[in-house]
Design an enzyme around this catalytic site. Sequence first.
Site, PDB file in Angstrom:
ATOM      1  N   ALA A  80       0.839  -1.196   0.000  1.00 26.61           N
ATOM      2  CA  ALA A  80       0.000   0.000   0.000  1.00 26.61           C
ATOM      3  C   ALA A  80       0.872   1.242   0.000  1.00 26.61           C
ATOM      4  CB  ALA A  80      -0.918   0.000   1.224  1.00 26.61           C
ATOM      5  N   ASP A  81       0.277   2.355  -0.375  1.00 22.99           N
ATOM      6  CA  ASP A  81       0.977   3.636  -0.297  1.00 22.99           C
ATOM      7  C   ASP A  81      -0.059   4.733  -0.078  1.00 22.99           C
ATOM      8  OD1 ASP A  81       3.862   4.698  -0.757  1.00 22.99           O
ATOM      9  OD2 ASP A  81       2.556   6.162  -1.726  1.00 22.99           O
ATOM     10  N   LYS A  82       0.389   5.856   0.442  1.00 25.17           N
ATOM     11  CA  LYS A  82      -0.520   6.969   0.719  1.00 25.17           C
ATOM     12  C   LYS A  82       0.207   8.294   0.539  1.00 25.17           C
ATOM     13  CE  LYS A  82      -1.322   8.621   4.806  1.00 25.17           C
ATOM     14  NZ  LYS A  82      -1.656   8.741   6.248  1.00 25.17           N
ATOM     15  N   SER A 117      -3.521   3.776  -1.728  1.00 25.59           N
ATOM     16  CA  SER A 117      -3.721   2.616  -2.596  1.00 25.59           C
ATOM     17  C   SER A 117      -3.579   1.333  -1.804  1.00 25.59           C
ATOM     18  CB  SER A 117      -2.684   2.607  -3.727  1.00 25.59           C
ATOM     19  OG  SER A 117      -1.377   2.470  -3.187  1.00 25.59           O
TER      20      SER A 117
END
Length: 203
Positions: A80-82, A117
């Site tokens: 995931a990434d933010k 994501s």
Amino acid sequence: MMKLILGSASRSRRQILSEMGYQFTVLSADIDEEIRIEKPEELVVALAHEKANAILTKMVKNGMMQDIVESQETTLLITADKVVIHDGVIRKKPTTSEGARKFIQGYSQSHASTIGSVLVTNMKSCVRMEGWDKSEVYFHKIPDEVIDSLIEEGSVFYVAGGLLVEHPLTSPLVESIVGTMDSVMGLPKELTEKLIKASLQES
């Protein structure tokens, strides 16, 4: 029959996945997060793929993939990434005290958006399921002494935009959230659950 690997060193993501009732192991990968993509939705998805690629490469080098491929259990890798968007600008992790202070002071003046994501990779079928989620955070005025304490503690340097809505010093100052707390923290539960179920159908 499923095993989960969380491809993140984030304490928040570990907490959220545990709250969802899953048991998992943790692997992480250092990647170059300076990918130049203007649309934040595309950026966070691309970074989640880069993290998955790095972890899979590490696992191949360490001889960990053969057992996973041959196992009757399905193994899923979650990455995931933010990013934080403030006044139309993408904010990643602050690297200096001055930068962190500027970021946090700005949240008293106008709301911040988070775009995160989730990517679930089925390591048996090699199929990937991806998605992204958005939330908005509105703060009351954040006092200078709170900002000083956050910077001195150092947690702000490990999160996108230096945005810590769950921190004991900042949570009382959150006026409202449009979206969900788990999305703001970096792992939207509903999206993650949906992608896990979709990935299991590809086993």
